[in-house]
Design an enzyme around this catalytic site. Structure first.
Site, PDB file in Angstrom:
ATOM      1  N   ARG A  64      42.222  44.590  44.006  1.00  0.00           N
ATOM      2  CA  ARG A  64      40.814  44.193  43.851  1.00  0.00           C
ATOM      3  C   ARG A  64      39.961  45.435  43.578  1.00  0.00           C
ATOM      4  NH1 ARG A  64      39.425  39.062  47.825  1.00  0.00           N
ATOM      5  NH2 ARG A  64      40.253  37.518  46.397  1.00  0.00           N
TER       6      ARG A  64
ATOM      7  N   GLN B  26      39.132  42.982  37.727  1.00  0.00           N
ATOM      8  CA  GLN B  26      38.460  41.722  38.044  1.00  0.00           C
ATOM      9  C   GLN B  26      38.809  40.617  37.054  1.00  0.00           C
ATOM     10  OE1 GLN B  26      34.301  42.533  38.331  1.00  0.00           O
ATOM     11  NE2 GLN B  26      34.435  43.390  40.381  1.00  0.00           N
TER      12      GLN B  26
ATOM     13  N   ASP C 240      41.911  38.927  38.304  1.00  0.00           N
ATOM     14  CA  ASP C 240      41.932  38.564  39.716  1.00  0.00           C
ATOM     15  C   ASP C 240      42.020  37.044  39.862  1.00  0.00           C
ATOM     16  OD1 ASP C 240      41.734  38.389  42.417  1.00  0.00           O
ATOM     17  OD2 ASP C 240      39.871  39.528  42.601  1.00  0.00           O
TER      18      ASP C 240
ATOM     19  N   SER D 104      40.657  35.418  43.157  1.00  0.00           N
ATOM     20  CA  SER D 104      39.212  35.184  43.181  1.00  0.00           C
ATOM     21  C   SER D 104      38.845  33.968  42.341  1.00  0.00           C
ATOM     22  CB  SER D 104      38.467  36.420  42.675  1.00  0.00           C
ATOM     23  OG  SER D 104      38.633  37.509  43.561  1.00  0.00           O
TER      24      SER D 104
ATOM     25  N   TYR E  52      39.449  43.121  51.755  1.00  0.00           N
ATOM     26  CA  TYR E  52      39.736  41.999  52.637  1.00  0.00           C
ATOM     27  C   TYR E  52      39.300  42.335  54.059  1.00  0.00           C
ATOM     28  CZ  TYR E  52      42.750  40.274  48.886  1.00  0.00           C
ATOM     29  OH  TYR E  52      43.233  39.828  47.683  1.00  0.00           O
TER      30      TYR E  52
END
Length: 524
Positions: free
Chosen positions: A122, A127, A130, A133, A231
């Protein structure tokens, strides 16, 4: 290379790893695309749509595995699918290697390389790949929709002729991607939204979305999320007790609870206990997005919806993204396409698995006959915690009074100095200038002084550049007109009177209009 997407055989899975739109982009990279017949049917993509996009439709999964150089999937492969992998073949899918070590060893034994989409680091550059997500965003949105379908009232408050409906109170536990999506959806539906997260750096994100961050009275510092790749980190027993105490205080007033708390590689922490469920009002709803890992609620049953003895509905579905298969497939296939774009740097249809690339290395769990999991820690931190700001010191009444007196004295001193200097300059000019010039110069100086005072007296909320300029000009006009009102000419007196009248309207009318405009943005 040939990129193939088989049909997902996991029970209830409706997503597909390749859509017609993503296939078109993959073809531009120089690849060929294969799809198993019926793979996209549950997501709303027919075989005809794939054929129109230039994708070859293969009848069976066995034939696809045999023909494809790169296999893209959603769910981790079954043992049967893993045994179909061959040396030099690349598999890209969710894999969860920490929980599927035997499956990872089997894939490595087959000689295949595996990229786990759940292991994409991450960081900013990754992104676009990802997938966690992307799916969490859909799960958070869908969780609020599921809660609404099981909740017996409106989210937003209403006052109608038939009675008053209070707004729903929603608590979101965990402000990751899923949590923020749930917060945004609940707030947009008109609910009073509260949110909690163990990472203090997300408080501003929560408040910026219109929700209230639930603070704990806990003195010890909490680990920064940057140290764990963005996280949440496991909490201390003391922090957990303070957390549960706060939740027990909130439970009787909350209508909907959405829990999203997960720690990679661990079972879901138990945050909503049985006694909290018993404190909730009948008709309340709990949606547990961590049900697949055991659930954040003690009473969650994975893949089921239950109603407790006190009338609380607990939703433990584990397929929230699959319940919006078309949208989920579109986003996930885009993540896959971006990954393949990075794996095809020259856009010539040749996959180059560069293990020096942080993103590719982080997501690769087996390669060249070796298990490469776990990956090295990311070189770039995912989140930088905001430095703690010291609260401004609250002044006493005596200190406030002293500050006001000091400010008044300083202002008076400046004004007296300004008047003294201005008067001295006027005297010096009067010694050398003719009387006709001095008459007009004094009018100009007085106009500037009065204009300055008019502007200085304007409240800060009304002090706009337009108001400042018009007040200054109007003051000069009024002073000039007053000097001419004593003239012997009727026409000059009439024009001077009209000038005073119109300039006065400009000044006082401007204040009134501005105040009315500001009142539009104030709660009465």
């Amino acid at each position: 290379m040939k990129i193939g997407a088989p049909k997902e055989i996991f029970d209830g899975e409706a997503r597909v790893a390749m859509t017609p739109a993503s296939a078109v982009e993959l073809l531009k990279l120089g690849h060929e695309c294969l799809i198993e017949s019926g793979a996209g049917a549950l997501a709303g993509f027919s075989d005809r749509m794939y054929q129109d996009a230039g994708v070859d439709v293969v009848k069976t999964a066995a034939a696809l595995f045999k023909a494809a150089d790169v296999v893209v999937k959603v769910r981790p492969p079954t043992d049967t699918e893993a045994k179909r992998l061959r040396e030099g073949q690349l598999l890209i899918s969710f894999f969860y290697p920490a929980q599927n070590k035997d499956l990872m060893e089997l894939a490595n034994k087959q000689g295949a390389s595996v990229i786990a989409m759940d292991m994409v680091p991450r960081i900013s550059r990754a992104q676009k790949m990802d997938a966690l997500s992307s799916m969490a965003n859909i799960a958070g949105y869908r969780a609020v929709i599921e809660a609404g379908s099981n909740f017996g009232r409106f989210f937003t408050g209403q006052v109608t002729a038939a009675g008053k409906v209070p707004p729903a109170k929603v608590l979101v536990v965990g402000a990751g991607v899923a949590g923020l999506a749930a917060i945004g959806t609940a707030t947009s539906l008109g609910a009073i939204t509260l949110a909690f997260d163990v990472r203090p750096e997300v408080a501003e994100q929560i408040e910026s979305m219109g929700a209230e961050f639930v603070y704990l009275d806990f003195k010890d510092s909490v680990q920064d999320g940057a140290a764990t790749g963005g996280y949440a980190a496991p909490s201390s027993p003391e922090f957990r007790e303070a957390q549960l105490k706060k939740f027990r205080e909130l439970a009787p007033d909350i209508d909907i609870v959405i829990t999203t708390a997960l720690i990679p590689g661990r079972d879901a922490p138990k945050l909503w206990t049985k006694d909290m469920v018993e404190m909730m009002k009948p008709g309340s709803v709990i949606v547990d997005l961590a049900a697949e890992r055991g659930g954040n609620c003690d009473l969650t049953v994975p893949d089921q919806k239950i109603v407790t003895d006190n009338g609380v509905t607990i939703v433990g579905y584990t397929d929230f993204p699959s319940r919006m298969a078309a949208q989920s497939s579109t986003l996930y296939s885009t993540n896959i396409r971006h990954m393949l774009s990075d794996l095809t740097p020259k856009k010539d249809g040749v996959v180059v698995q560069n293990m020096e690339d942080d993103v590719i290395r982080g997501a690769t769990i087996t390669h060249a006959g070796a298990v490469t999991f776990p990956p090295p820690p990311p070189k770039i931190k995912a989140i930088a915690a905001q430095p703690k700001k010291e609260a401004p010191k609250e002044l006493t009444v005596a200190e406030k009074r002293a500050n006001e007196i000091a400010a008044f004295k300083a202002q008076t001193r400046n004004q007296v100095t300004l008047l003294a200097v201005g008067g001295g300059l006027l005297l010096l000019v009067g010694l050398v200038a003719p009387s006709s010039f001095m008459q007009h110069f004094i009018v100009f100086a007085l106009s500037v002084f009065v204009g300055f005072q008019v502007i200085w007296g304007v409240a800060h909320s009304l002090h706009t550049p337009l108001m400042a300029v018009t007040n200054a000009i109007s003051s000069i006009i009024i002073l000039g007109a007053l000097m001419q009102i004593g003239s012997g000419s009727f026409l000059v007196i009439l024009l001077a009177g009209l000038s005073v009248f119109m300039a006065g309207i400009n000044i006082f009318g401007g204040f009134l209009v501005t105040r009315r405009m500001l009142a539009m943005f104030q709660k009465s």
